[in-house]
Design an enzyme around this catalytic site. Structure first.
Site, PDB file in Angstrom:
ATOM      1  CE  LYS A 254      -1.907   3.000   1.925  1.00 60.63           C
ATOM      2  NZ  LYS A 254      -1.643   4.426   1.521  1.00 60.63           N
TER       3      LYS A 254
ATOM      4  CD  GLU B 160      12.397   0.512  10.815  1.00 60.35           C
ATOM      5  OE1 GLU B 160      12.950   1.529  11.273  1.00 60.35           O
ATOM      6  OE2 GLU B 160      12.828  -0.629  11.004  1.00 60.35           O
TER       7      GLU B 160
ATOM      8  CB  CYS C  57      12.851   8.948   9.285  1.00 59.07           C
ATOM      9  SG  CYS C  57      13.984   7.815   8.490  1.00 59.07           S
TER      10      CYS C  57
ATOM     11  CD  GLU D  79       9.228  12.965  11.949  1.00 60.49           C
ATOM     12  OE1 GLU D  79       8.027  12.612  11.945  1.00 60.49           O
ATOM     13  OE2 GLU D  79      10.146  12.237  11.546  1.00 60.49           O
TER      14      GLU D  79
END
Ligand code: NAD
Length: 489
Positions: free
Chosen positions: A176, A250, A284, A382
């Site tokens: 996906k 992750e 990331c 973040e």
């Protein structure tokens, strides 16, 4: 520009959606539509999982060296299709061309690495209780169907980190992709994996809450391997928990970049600029918090701002260092972090705006903030954009405490040539990867992943293969005779 619209890839062929609903995909550098894909419904996910389940019965018994040959072929096709994949990435994802070229090359490398690693062994033999008549061994088996849920920042590479070990270990896969980058994903799978048996790799497009969650809920999917935000990971973990699925998550990071007192300013600024602005800060492991000695602070901030100003920003179809952000909502989120920091007393040294002449698309200028502290969102959550918040520290104790003052634990960088400090740093920081002097560099044989809210999964290396193999212990007594330790006692 030619319409790049695609359908799903199910059971080795293009497959239409069960409804007419489509997701329009944009070029983030222009905001223009470039094509569309179907909006996946649970019934579409069912079709893909059915195909993957049927294919598993054959794929799991395909000899590992044959699977390796097929993955090497996929790697070779990836390299020979690289120019068109790079163009597709530039149109849909927005990194600068050299970064897109690396993504394609590294995806091929991942396929090659796991093609070889997975045929190396499938378990181990143990000393048994009766060495002459008993055999004990540990078997590593494929799980079955793996659901791979992928973000938009490295749509091929982060897929490769799941797809290559999952397939090499004998699993079949339903992918996906992100709603922002489904076209290049479909292009890659259609052009480079169509020599695999039908159903071994399938792609269903759609939104996270609908197609993504249908995959997580599907009883035929044993593993969910997902890269994305902490919030999405938490949602997936909640949905998957009652079914005891194997989760491989992750998630987000808030990586620190520490400049030690012995480090040279100029080279550290070069390293930081790369670590913070690669992919417009949408990595990331981007450097998202910077700590410099108080005595170095003013010189460092000035040099970092000058270097940020010299970065060439623009449409990655041209010769630039940094492209746009992936979507308007991400640029708005970055601007909100910067504005809040300034409201709370930070100094906006440079950036903090849309670059001149780049009103189309979702550009945001490389931004340097000084005078930040850990109360500000830009130092806690973040940011995922081209923002460099710099904070002064007085002692190394304080710098290490700051690094660990985060709910996430993906990576951290130290710039230093002092071995005593380096050892102390990599022992004391709670992160999955430590870079000394050279940020963001991966090694395919070395595990990649994070601690704390980053999720704890590991990709790459032997650990990245282990994630896609289930462990079984076999105790084999070669004799059917009754044992003297059975009843009656
Ligand atoms: P995201 O969490 O919004 O989406 C990731 C994927 O999850 C997408 O395919 C999305 O459709 C899907 N999804 C969303 N909701 C879902 C649900 N309820 N059920 C199932 N699937 C769902 O993340 P993003 O914006 O695409 O990517 C950026 C994030 O990814 C950042 O937080 C970044 O740090 C993280 N990231 C982590 C790593 C790592 O290795 N740790 C690497 C790259 C990116």
């Amino acid at each position: 520009m030619a319409d790049a619209s695609r359908e799903y890839w199910i059971d080795g062929q293009d497959a239409p959606g069960s409804s007419d609903a489509r997701i329009t995909v944009e070029n983030p550098a222009t905001g223009e539509p470039i094509g569309s894909v179907p909006v996946g419904a649970p019934a579409d996910v069912d079709r893909a999982v059915d195909a993957a389940q049927r294919a598993f019965d054959q794929w799991r018994w395909t000899p590992a060296n044959e699977r390796a040959d097929l993955l090497h072929e996929a790697a070779q096709r990836t390299l020979s299709t690289a120019p068109s994949l790079v163009d597709a990435l530039i149109r849909e994802q927005g990194k600068a061309r050299p970064e897109q070229e690396e993504e394609v090359e590294w995806s091929a490398t991942t396929l090659r690495y796991y093609a070889e690693l997975a045929r190396n062994n499938r378990g181990r033999v143990l000393p048994s209780g009766e060495p002459r008549t008993q055999l004990n061994f540990v078997l590593k088996e494929p799980y079955g169907v793996v659901g791979a849920i992928i973000p938009w920042n490295f749509p091929l590479l982060l897929l490769a980190w799941k797809l290559a070990p999952a397939l090499a270990a004998g699993n079949t896969v339903v992918i996906k992709p992100s709603e922002l980058t489904p076209l290049v994903t479909l292009d890659w799978i259609r052009s480079c994996f169509d020599h695999l048996p039908a159903g071994v790799v399938n792609v269903v497009t759609g939104t996270g809450p609908e197609a993504g969650e249908a995959l997580v809920r599907h009883p035929g999917v044993r593993v969910i391997a997902m890269t994305g935000s902490v919030a999405t990971g938490q949602r997936i973990a909640t949905v998957a928990a009652p079914m005891m699925k194997h989760l491989h998550l992750e998630l987000g990071g808030k990586d620190a970049f520490v400049v030690a007192p012995d480090a040279a300013v100029a080279d550290s600024v070069e390293a930081l600029t790369y670590a913070a602005l690669f992919n417009a800060g949408q990595v990331c492991t981007s450097a998202e918090r910077v700590y410099v000695p108080a005595v170095m602070h003013d010189e460092f901030v000035e040099a970092a701002a000058a270097r940020a100003d010299s970065v060439r920003v623009g449409d990655p179809a041209g010769d630039v260092d940094m492209g746009p952000m992936a979507a308007a909502r991400f640029r708005d989120g970055v601007a909100a972090h910067v504005d809040e920091a300034v409201d709370r007393g930070a100094t906006l040294v440079t950036g903090g705006r849309v670059p001149d002449g780049l009103d189309r698309g979702y550009f945001y200028a490389p931004t340097v903030l000084a005078g930040v502290d850990h109360k500000m969102t830009v130092m806690r959550e973040e940011t995922f954009g081209p923002v460099v918040p710099i904070m002064a520290y007085d002692t190394i104790d304080e710098a290490i405490a700051r690094v660990n003052d985060s709910p996430m634990g993906l990576g951290a960088t130290l710039r230093s040539s002092d071995p005593v400090l380096v050892k102390r740093f990599f022992e004391e920081v709670k992160v999955g990867t430590v870079w000394i002097n050279d940020p963001l560099t991966d090694n395919y044989a070395g595990p990649f992943g994070g601690m704390k809210l980053t999720g704890g999964g590991r990709e790459l290396g032997e650990e990245g293969l282990e994630s896609f193999m289930e462990t079984k212990h076999v105790h084999w007594d070669l004799s059917p005779d009754a044992k003297d330790y059975w009843y009656p006692y």
